[in-house]
Design a protein around this motif. Structure first.
Motif, PDB file in Angstrom:
ATOM      1  N   SER B  25      -6.343  -0.266  -1.502  1.00  0.00           N
ATOM      2  CA  SER B  25      -6.506  -1.008  -0.245  1.00  0.00           C
ATOM      3  C   SER B  25      -6.021  -2.433  -0.461  1.00  0.00           C
ATOM      4  CB  SER B  25      -7.977  -1.004   0.191  1.00  0.00           C
ATOM      5  OG  SER B  25      -8.790  -1.579  -0.797  1.00  0.00           O
ATOM      6  N   GLY B  26      -5.938  -3.160   0.651  1.00  0.00           N
ATOM      7  CA  GLY B  26      -5.419  -4.517   0.588  1.00  0.00           C
ATOM      8  C   GLY B  26      -3.921  -4.549   0.805  1.00  0.00           C
ATOM      9  N   VAL B  27      -3.319  -5.649   0.449  1.00  0.00           N
ATOM     10  CA  VAL B  27      -1.878  -5.815   0.646  1.00  0.00           C
ATOM     11  C   VAL B  27      -1.118  -5.158  -0.499  1.00  0.00           C
ATOM     12  CG1 VAL B  27      -2.222  -7.962   1.901  1.00  0.00           C
ATOM     13  CG2 VAL B  27      -1.795  -8.033  -0.552  1.00  0.00           C
ATOM     14  N   GLU B  28       0.179  -4.957  -0.277  1.00  0.00           N
ATOM     15  CA  GLU B  28       1.030  -4.459  -1.358  1.00  0.00           C
ATOM     16  C   GLU B  28       1.221  -5.558  -2.391  1.00  0.00           C
ATOM     17  OE1 GLU B  28       4.330  -1.091  -0.116  1.00  0.00           O
ATOM     18  OE2 GLU B  28       4.825  -3.191   0.085  1.00  0.00           O
ATOM     19  N   ASN B  29       1.170  -5.185  -3.648  1.00  0.00           N
ATOM     20  CA  ASN B  29       1.348  -6.204  -4.685  1.00  0.00           C
ATOM     21  C   ASN B  29       2.829  -6.410  -4.968  1.00  0.00           C
ATOM     22  OD1 ASN B  29       1.376  -3.595  -5.758  1.00  0.00           O
ATOM     23  ND2 ASN B  29       0.643  -4.235  -7.756  1.00  0.00           N
ATOM     24  N   ARG B  30       3.510  -6.968  -3.965  1.00  0.00           N
ATOM     25  CA  ARG B  30       4.955  -7.136  -4.065  1.00  0.00           C
ATOM     26  C   ARG B  30       5.358  -8.126  -5.139  1.00  0.00           C
ATOM     27  NH1 ARG B  30       6.618  -7.662   2.359  1.00  0.00           N
ATOM     28  NH2 ARG B  30       5.491  -5.816   3.067  1.00  0.00           N
ATOM     29  N   TRP B  31       4.404  -8.948  -5.603  1.00  0.00           N
ATOM     30  CA  TRP B  31       4.759  -9.888  -6.666  1.00  0.00           C
ATOM     31  C   TRP B  31       5.033  -9.150  -7.974  1.00  0.00           C
ATOM     32  CZ3 TRP B  31       0.270  -9.562  -3.947  1.00  0.00           C
ATOM     33  CH2 TRP B  31      -0.862  -9.104  -4.617  1.00  0.00           C
ATOM     34  N   ARG B  32       4.747  -7.848  -8.018  1.00  0.00           N
ATOM     35  CA  ARG B  32       5.033  -7.039  -9.205  1.00  0.00           C
ATOM     36  C   ARG B  32       6.376  -6.311  -9.084  1.00  0.00           C
ATOM     37  NH1 ARG B  32       1.624  -9.464 -12.527  1.00  0.00           N
ATOM     38  NH2 ARG B  32      -0.532  -9.361 -11.781  1.00  0.00           N
ATOM     39  N   ALA B  33       7.002  -6.410  -7.918  1.00  0.00           N
ATOM     40  CA  ALA B  33       8.266  -5.697  -7.731  1.00  0.00           C
ATOM     41  C   ALA B  33       9.351  -6.330  -8.590  1.00  0.00           C
ATOM     42  CB  ALA B  33       8.676  -5.732  -6.255  1.00  0.00           C
ATOM     43  N   GLU B  34      10.278  -5.519  -9.017  1.00  0.00           N
ATOM     44  CA  GLU B  34      11.385  -6.048  -9.821  1.00  0.00           C
ATOM     45  C   GLU B  34      12.239  -6.998  -9.001  1.00  0.00           C
ATOM     46  OE1 GLU B  34      11.949  -2.257 -12.861  1.00  0.00           O
ATOM     47  OE2 GLU B  34      13.653  -3.042 -11.740  1.00  0.00           O
ATOM     48  N   SER B  35      12.265  -6.792  -7.686  1.00  0.00           N
ATOM     49  CA  SER B  35      13.079  -7.637  -6.821  1.00  0.00           C
ATOM     50  C   SER B  35      12.346  -8.898  -6.369  1.00  0.00           C
ATOM     51  CB  SER B  35      13.513  -6.836  -5.585  1.00  0.00           C
ATOM     52  OG  SER B  35      12.365  -6.362  -4.889  1.00  0.00           O
ATOM     53  N   GLU B 115      -3.891  -8.782 -15.752  1.00  0.00           N
ATOM     54  CA  GLU B 115      -3.698  -7.332 -15.876  1.00  0.00           C
ATOM     55  C   GLU B 115      -3.166  -6.796 -14.558  1.00  0.00           C
ATOM     56  OE1 GLU B 115      -7.463  -7.808 -18.701  1.00  0.00           O
ATOM     57  OE2 GLU B 115      -7.306  -8.129 -16.538  1.00  0.00           O
ATOM     58  N   PRO B 116      -1.911  -6.381 -14.514  1.00  0.00           N
ATOM     59  CA  PRO B 116      -1.321  -5.984 -13.232  1.00  0.00           C
ATOM     60  C   PRO B 116      -1.679  -4.538 -12.869  1.00  0.00           C
ATOM     61  CG  PRO B 116       0.309  -5.799 -14.961  1.00  0.00           C
ATOM     62  CD  PRO B 116      -0.938  -6.315 -15.624  1.00  0.00           C
ATOM     63  N   LEU B 117      -1.562  -4.274 -11.572  1.00  0.00           N
ATOM     64  CA  LEU B 117      -1.579  -2.889 -11.090  1.00  0.00           C
ATOM     65  C   LEU B 117      -0.133  -2.464 -10.874  1.00  0.00           C
ATOM     66  CD1 LEU B 117      -4.429  -2.999  -8.416  1.00  0.00           C
ATOM     67  CD2 LEU B 117      -4.549  -2.053 -10.720  1.00  0.00           C
ATOM     68  N   GLU B 118       0.097  -1.179 -11.024  1.00  0.00           N
ATOM     69  CA  GLU B 118       1.456  -0.672 -10.838  1.00  0.00           C
ATOM     70  C   GLU B 118       1.890  -0.892  -9.388  1.00  0.00           C
ATOM     71  OE1 GLU B 118       1.831   3.361 -12.029  1.00  0.00           O
ATOM     72  OE2 GLU B 118       3.777   3.614 -11.060  1.00  0.00           O
ATOM     73  N   TYR B 119       3.141  -1.296  -9.225  1.00  0.00           N
ATOM     74  CA  TYR B 119       3.675  -1.507  -7.891  1.00  0.00           C
ATOM     75  C   TYR B 119       4.288  -0.201  -7.404  1.00  0.00           C
ATOM     76  CZ  TYR B 119       6.687  -3.191  -4.131  1.00  0.00           C
ATOM     77  OH  TYR B 119       7.325  -3.372  -2.930  1.00  0.00           O
ATOM     78  N   ASP B 120       3.817   0.303  -6.237  1.00  0.00           N
ATOM     79  CA  ASP B 120       4.285   1.587  -5.718  1.00  0.00           C
ATOM     80  C   ASP B 120       5.207   1.443  -4.519  1.00  0.00           C
ATOM     81  OD1 ASP B 120       0.977   2.937  -6.242  1.00  0.00           O
ATOM     82  OD2 ASP B 120       2.727   2.895  -7.563  1.00  0.00           O
ATOM     83  N   GLY B 121       5.503   0.211  -4.112  1.00  0.00           N
ATOM     84  CA  GLY B 121       6.274   0.020  -2.888  1.00  0.00           C
ATOM     85  C   GLY B 121       7.767   0.067  -3.114  1.00  0.00           C
ATOM     86  N   GLU B 122       8.494  -0.330  -2.090  1.00  0.00           N
ATOM     87  CA  GLU B 122       9.954  -0.324  -2.163  1.00  0.00           C
ATOM     88  C   GLU B 122      10.438  -1.515  -2.959  1.00  0.00           C
ATOM     89  OE1 GLU B 122      10.590   1.565   2.310  1.00  0.00           O
ATOM     90  OE2 GLU B 122      11.472  -0.364   1.771  1.00  0.00           O
ATOM     91  N   GLU B 123      11.533  -1.328  -3.661  1.00  0.00           N
ATOM     92  CA  GLU B 123      12.112  -2.430  -4.427  1.00  0.00           C
ATOM     93  C   GLU B 123      13.059  -3.248  -3.562  1.00  0.00           C
ATOM     94  OE1 GLU B 123      11.413  -3.606  -7.201  1.00  0.00           O
ATOM     95  OE2 GLU B 123      10.038  -2.110  -7.998  1.00  0.00           O
TER      96      GLU B 123
END
Lengths: 207, 123
Positions: B25-35, B115-123
């Motif tokens: 839940s919450g927002v997407e952790n886009r700060w973990r995206a490679e892009s 400690e990051p969570l895996e990013y599951d969103g679009e790159e």
């Protein structure tokens, strides 16, 4: 098979069931919210360290709130453990093999670190707390197919209010009208998980 | 008789179960995206952060600036039911990003969870 043989067989079957059914069953329920704080903030100096130094050591907080001319950061970690002991009656009573009187006891270990900053984003106060607290006892009758809490730990398990921050104006009156004083708003203070909601600013939430 | 004994011992084992579940839940952790862009203190603006990461979980006005707070929450639960012993373990982990800006909307401080969570969103 002779009558005597059948009787022996029946007694053995009943004995097996009796042993299995009367053996108490144990349940262990563990809930963790966040990882243990890897730093208690003891190396941070009020009046010296600023926000950048704090974030470098501790990372983002669990909660943030504006506080007058400054602001506060709250770091939290929480673990709840509940142990239950149950007794099954097996076939001694009707449907006895499906129900189980149980007693449970729960405790929580928590860490909280509160940091207060002034308007210049300089650390002015730091308080760390680590506690192991008993949450009391609970009892009930459960089926052998369910594992559920017997001790009420719901006040510690509420999701972070920040998830619902954007929907605050859609809440019913008078909560929507009193959002400015709400502890969920991020601009009127902080509260620890498990704080009773029937006192203080939360009384404005109640119709 | 031996078959019956085995049956009596096996039946409770058949009642055993194992359950796993997870949710986010919450927002997407886009700060973990490679892009995800690099955030630079003194240079990155509030608009750039909002463009890169989307709406925050919380926006807080501060004296002399503003704070954007992003929270992603990941919950995993594992249950084992063995009748004589049962166990349920629930772990909730968080991935956070926080950004502080001055009155001009320029980044002054920021931080992301260690400690990051895996990013599951679009790159």
């Amino acid at each position: 098979m002779s009558d005597g043989g059948r009787r022996v067989l029946l007694n053995r079957v009943l004995l097996h069931w009796l042993i299995l059914a009367l053996l108490p069953s144990c349940t262990y329920i563990r809930k963790e919210y966040g990882r243990p704080l890897h730093h208690d903030g003891s190396t941070l100096e009020a009046g010296t360290d600023d926000l950048a130094a704090v974030l470098e050591v501790l990372g983002p907080p669990s909660q943030v709130s504006a506080m007058g001319s400054g602001f506060a950061l709250l770091y939290e970690s929480l673990g709840i453990t509940e142990r239950q002991l149950g007794l099954s009656f097996g076939n001694l009573i009707p449907q006895g093999d499906l129900i189980e009187p149980s007693v449970g006891w729960a405790a929580t270990e928590r860490e909280d670190l509160l940091l207060i900053f002034d308007a210049e984003r300089r650390l002015v106060d730091r308080r760390y707390m680590r506690e192991d607290i008993s949450l009391g006892l609970g009892g009930g009758v459960e089926t052998i197919f369910t594992v559920s809490n017997l001790v009420d730990t719901s006040s510690l398990q509420d999701p972070f209010d920040v998830h619902a921050w954007g929907t605050e104006l859609l809440e019913p009156l008078p909560r929507a009208l009193n959002r400015g004083q709400s502890l969920d708003h991020g601009e009127a203070g902080l509260q620890l998980r498990g704080t009773p909601t029937r006192v203080g600013q939360h009384t404005l939430d109640r119709p | 008789m031996r078959h019956l004994q085995v049956l009596v011992l096996i039946v409770p084992c058949l009642l055993a179960g194992c359950i796993t579940s997870s949710g986010r839940s919450g927002v997407e952790n886009r700060w973990r995206a490679e892009s995800a862009p690099r955030f630079i203190v003194g240079t990155t603006t509030r608009a750039e952060v909002l463009t890169a990461l989307g709406p925050p979980s919380q926006l807080i006005r501060l004296d002399g600036g503003m704070c954007l707070y992003y929270l992603t929450e990941d919950t995993g639960e594992t249950s084992i039911i063995l009748v004589l012993f049962n166990s349920t373990w629930t772990k909730t982990r968080y991935d956070r990003a926080i950004f502080f800006f001055d009155e001009q909307g320029v980044l002054t401080e920021f931080s992301t969870s260690v400690e990051p969570l895996e990013y599951d969103g679009e790159e």
